[in-house]
Enzyme design. Structure first.
Site, PDB file in Angstrom:
ATOM      1  N   GLN A 205       0.799  -1.219   0.000  1.00  0.00           N
ATOM      2  CA  GLN A 205       0.000   0.000   0.000  1.00  0.00           C
ATOM      3  C   GLN A 205       0.835   1.275   0.000  1.00  0.00           C
ATOM      4  O   GLN A 205       0.314   2.350  -0.299  1.00  0.00           O
ATOM      5  CB  GLN A 205      -0.954   0.001   1.195  1.00  0.00           C
ATOM      6  CG  GLN A 205      -2.015  -1.077   1.101  1.00  0.00           C
ATOM      7  CD  GLN A 205      -2.968  -1.048   2.268  1.00  0.00           C
ATOM      8  OE1 GLN A 205      -2.863  -1.841   3.184  1.00  0.00           O
ATOM      9  NE2 GLN A 205      -3.917  -0.139   2.254  1.00  0.00           N
TER      10      GLN A 205
ATOM     11  N   GLU B  50      -4.310  -1.281  14.335  1.00  0.00           N
ATOM     12  CA  GLU B  50      -4.917  -0.402  13.323  1.00  0.00           C
ATOM     13  C   GLU B  50      -6.214   0.152  13.884  1.00  0.00           C
ATOM     14  O   GLU B  50      -7.014  -0.570  14.484  1.00  0.00           O
ATOM     15  CB  GLU B  50      -5.249  -1.132  12.014  1.00  0.00           C
ATOM     16  CG  GLU B  50      -4.076  -1.463  11.138  1.00  0.00           C
ATOM     17  CD  GLU B  50      -4.499  -2.111   9.826  1.00  0.00           C
ATOM     18  OE1 GLU B  50      -5.629  -1.817   9.361  1.00  0.00           O
ATOM     19  OE2 GLU B  50      -3.727  -2.906   9.282  1.00  0.00           O
TER      20      GLU B  50
ATOM     21  N   GLU C 115      -4.619  -9.676   9.734  1.00  0.00           N
ATOM     22  CA  GLU C 115      -6.053  -9.787   9.455  1.00  0.00           C
ATOM     23  C   GLU C 115      -6.408 -11.033   8.644  1.00  0.00           C
ATOM     24  O   GLU C 115      -6.825 -10.954   7.485  1.00  0.00           O
ATOM     25  CB  GLU C 115      -6.567  -8.526   8.748  1.00  0.00           C
ATOM     26  CG  GLU C 115      -6.544  -7.286   9.618  1.00  0.00           C
ATOM     27  CD  GLU C 115      -7.321  -6.125   9.020  1.00  0.00           C
ATOM     28  OE1 GLU C 115      -7.956  -6.301   7.961  1.00  0.00           O
ATOM     29  OE2 GLU C 115      -7.295  -5.032   9.611  1.00  0.00           O
TER      30      GLU C 115
ATOM     31  N   TYR D 108      -6.428   7.902   4.923  1.00  0.00           N
ATOM     32  CA  TYR D 108      -6.392   7.595   6.342  1.00  0.00           C
ATOM     33  C   TYR D 108      -5.235   8.292   7.068  1.00  0.00           C
ATOM     34  O   TYR D 108      -5.175   8.278   8.286  1.00  0.00           O
ATOM     35  CB  TYR D 108      -6.209   6.085   6.560  1.00  0.00           C
ATOM     36  CG  TYR D 108      -7.443   5.242   6.425  1.00  0.00           C
ATOM     37  CD1 TYR D 108      -8.269   4.989   7.514  1.00  0.00           C
ATOM     38  CD2 TYR D 108      -7.782   4.653   5.206  1.00  0.00           C
ATOM     39  CE1 TYR D 108      -9.392   4.183   7.398  1.00  0.00           C
ATOM     40  CE2 TYR D 108      -8.903   3.838   5.089  1.00  0.00           C
ATOM     41  CZ  TYR D 108      -9.702   3.610   6.188  1.00  0.00           C
ATOM     42  OH  TYR D 108     -10.816   2.797   6.083  1.00  0.00           O
TER      43      TYR D 108
ATOM     44  N   HIS E   6       0.919  -9.223   4.639  1.00  0.00           N
ATOM     45  CA  HIS E   6      -0.172  -8.250   4.730  1.00  0.00           C
ATOM     46  C   HIS E   6      -0.890  -8.223   3.382  1.00  0.00           C
ATOM     47  O   HIS E   6      -0.705  -7.317   2.570  1.00  0.00           O
ATOM     48  CB  HIS E   6       0.384  -6.865   5.092  1.00  0.00           C
ATOM     49  CG  HIS E   6      -0.666  -5.887   5.539  1.00  0.00           C
ATOM     50  ND1 HIS E   6      -0.595  -5.196   6.722  1.00  0.00           N
ATOM     51  CD2 HIS E   6      -1.826  -5.479   4.950  1.00  0.00           C
ATOM     52  CE1 HIS E   6      -1.644  -4.396   6.846  1.00  0.00           C
ATOM     53  NE2 HIS E   6      -2.407  -4.564   5.770  1.00  0.00           N
TER      54      HIS E   6
ATOM     55  N   ASN F  45      -6.862  -5.085  15.400  1.00  0.00           N
ATOM     56  CA  ASN F  45      -7.322  -4.014  14.515  1.00  0.00           C
ATOM     57  C   ASN F  45      -8.816  -3.820  14.727  1.00  0.00           C
ATOM     58  O   ASN F  45      -9.574  -4.796  14.763  1.00  0.00           O
ATOM     59  CB  ASN F  45      -7.062  -4.350  13.043  1.00  0.00           C
ATOM     60  CG  ASN F  45      -5.583  -4.380  12.701  1.00  0.00           C
ATOM     61  OD1 ASN F  45      -4.734  -4.083  13.531  1.00  0.00           O
ATOM     62  ND2 ASN F  45      -5.269  -4.729  11.459  1.00  0.00           N
TER      63      ASN F  45
ATOM     64  N   TRP G  21      -6.146  -0.767  -1.577  1.00  0.00           N
ATOM     65  CA  TRP G  21      -6.653  -2.007  -2.124  1.00  0.00           C
ATOM     66  C   TRP G  21      -7.814  -1.802  -3.096  1.00  0.00           C
ATOM     67  O   TRP G  21      -7.631  -1.273  -4.171  1.00  0.00           O
ATOM     68  CB  TRP G  21      -7.061  -2.979  -0.993  1.00  0.00           C
ATOM     69  CG  TRP G  21      -5.985  -3.253   0.006  1.00  0.00           C
ATOM     70  CD1 TRP G  21      -5.976  -2.900   1.322  1.00  0.00           C
ATOM     71  CD2 TRP G  21      -4.734  -3.934  -0.210  1.00  0.00           C
ATOM     72  NE1 TRP G  21      -4.828  -3.318   1.926  1.00  0.00           N
ATOM     73  CE2 TRP G  21      -4.047  -3.958   1.025  1.00  0.00           C
ATOM     74  CE3 TRP G  21      -4.123  -4.525  -1.326  1.00  0.00           C
ATOM     75  CZ2 TRP G  21      -2.791  -4.535   1.183  1.00  0.00           C
ATOM     76  CZ3 TRP G  21      -2.869  -5.107  -1.175  1.00  0.00           C
ATOM     77  CH2 TRP G  21      -2.220  -5.117   0.061  1.00  0.00           C
TER      78      TRP G  21
END
Length: 473
Positions: free
Chosen positions: A24, A379, A165, A443, A121, A301, A435
């Site tokens: 990312q 997160e 995640e 963010y 990730h 998260n 994504w």
């Protein structure tokens, strides 16, 4: 200018960080021998979003680390891109990739920023993805070998996470269909991927401990509490089914090394209604059991809860990837349907804003899973359409400050009541590629002009610095 709100002071020695993920932020997807991930060809075929240059962290990380230091952060979450180290997921390591991560970690440490490093990730190597990704148990072997290499090589790293995640990956790939391979309600693949990811995590934790590597290790789950709305017995059962599939199955496997009968009764109900099945191989549960007490910490998260009502129809969903408020829907056969609670505000991406959910999850996890030791919020943050104010102009993102402030207050309340939560990582350090949402969902504490790669300061960064200073008073 004083920005302090509900939270007036942070605890001494609190971990106060910003989070990133390799795919990312790094860009440079074809630089220096990097191999393709499961995303490269998928995104190109879609023609909607490009991961290059993202935030160009591959070249600009010294600037971002310096900004983190200047604005009071003492930690950063980063991930290693598996294909920078092993372009095919296995074989000979790519020295240019290895050297890059050494430079990055050394830059963090030189600036007083402690790196917390994830091994995976959402970015499986394309070769392994095409060979079944986490559904192929052979790929677990490759992941363990990759992890072992990283532990040996990057001795400057003392804080590791295995996988980020697990549910988001399985859910987005096989239920919601907005991650490659874009299956919709392929429940067999989703539950099997959950189990196999847990197995991969457990094998890596056992290797880390058995070989006596220095440092700490854990994993990261995103927890999404599920509330019935309105409160009826049927809606409560729907909420229980979703909670089992999304949360307790993974937490049981992580911290108990078994799937409790009450968890599996609900999960099996979902599987049966979707003609799905889970295969557990002999020896799997012994591996999970061995690892269950060996996690040093837990990354939690949290973004939002679900409000759920009973539903008997076929599965269907609509994903809001553009920020057009009110366009998402989710109905899961054998589970329930997501509904809106009119008392709860939502973001432009239809995410519920509910800080009490974080408090509820912290209290529940701490009470239910005694093997869950120190918790970090790894997160939490607000996706927002920040308005660019010009070169050198501070960007007003007051809603983000308010969001984080409310969630931080919930965290500190749980901590005050005995939950061992020792840190908070905002998602995200800087604006990033998001994504299935591209670039308009921002963010970051730091604004990225994706045309020039210039960084601008947001009010939230100034607020972060103000709170950081309270740790020293």
């Amino acid at each position: 200018m004083t920005l302090l709100k509900r939270v007036k002071k942070l605890p001494q020695n609190f971990v106060w960080g910003g989070a990133t993920a390799a795919y990312q932020v790094e860009g440079a997807t074809q630089a220096d021998g990097k191999g393709k991930t499961m995303w490269d060809d998928y995104l190109k075929a879609q023609g909607r979003f490009s991961p290059d240059p993202a935030s160009d962290f591959y070249h600009l990380y010294p600037e971002d680390i310096e900004l983190a230091k200047l604005y009071g952060l003492n930690a950063i979450r980063v991930s290693i891109s598996w294909t920078r180290i092993f372009p095919k997921g296995y074989g000979e390591p790519n020295q240019a990739g290895v050297d890059y991560y050494h430079r990055l970690f050394q830059c963090c440490l030189a600036n007083g920023i402690t790196p917390y490093v994830s091994l995976h990730h959402f970015d499986s190597p394309r070769t392994l993805f095409e060979d079944g990704d986490w559904l192929n148990r052979k790929n677990i072997d490759y992941f363990v070998a990759y992890a072992d290499f990283c532990f040996k090589e990057f001795k400057e790293v003392k804080n590791w996470f295995t996988i980020n995640e697990l549910i988001s990956l399985a859910f987005s790939q096989y239920i919601q269909g907005n991650f490659p391979p874009s299956h919709h309600f392929d429940v067999t693949s989703a539950i099997q991927a959950e189990h196999n990811e847990l197995l991969a995590h457990a094998r890596v934790v056992n290797l880390f401990k058995d070989k006596g590597y220095a440092g700490r290790i854990g994993l990261i789950h995103v927890l999404q509490p599920v509330y019935p709305y309105p409160q009826t017995p049927a809606n409560q059962h729907a909420a229980d089914c979703e909670n089992a599939f999304m949360n307790t199955f993974l937490l049981d496997g992580t911290f108990l090394g078994e799937y409790r009968p009450e968890t599996m009764a609900l999960v099996n109900e979902v599987l049966q209604k979707n003609d799905a099945r889970l295969k557990i191989e002999p020896g799997d549960m012994a591996i999970l059991k061995k690892a269950a007490s060996r996690n040093d910490y837990f990354g939690l998260n949290y973004y939002q809860p679900s409000f759920v009502a009973a539903y008997e129809g076929e599965s269907t969903n609509t994903f809001n990837g553009t920020g057009e408020k009110g366009t998402s829907s989710f109905k899961f056969k054998g589970v329930g349907q997501h509904v809106k609670n009119p008392e709860i505000p939502t973001t432009d991406w239809d995410w519920n804003i509910y800080p009490k959910g974080l408090y509820d999850e912290l209290k529940w996890v701490s009470a239910t899973y005694k093997n869950c030791k120190t918790i970090y919020i790894t997160e939490n943050g607000l996706g927002y359409k920040d308005t660019y104010a010009g070169v050198g102009q501070v960007i007003d993102d007051e809603p983000r400050i308010d969001y984080i402030d409310q969630h931080l207050a919930a965290l500190l309340q749980a901590r005050k009541e005995g939950v061992d939560v020792q840190g908070y990582f905002v998602w995200s350090l800087q604006d990033q590629f998001s994504w299935a949402n591209g670039y308009n969902k921002r963010y970051g504490l730091f604004y990225v002009n994706f045309e020039t790669q210039a960084r601008e300061i947001k009010k939230s960064a100034q607020w972060f610095k103000e709170l950081a200073d309270t740790m020293n008073t």
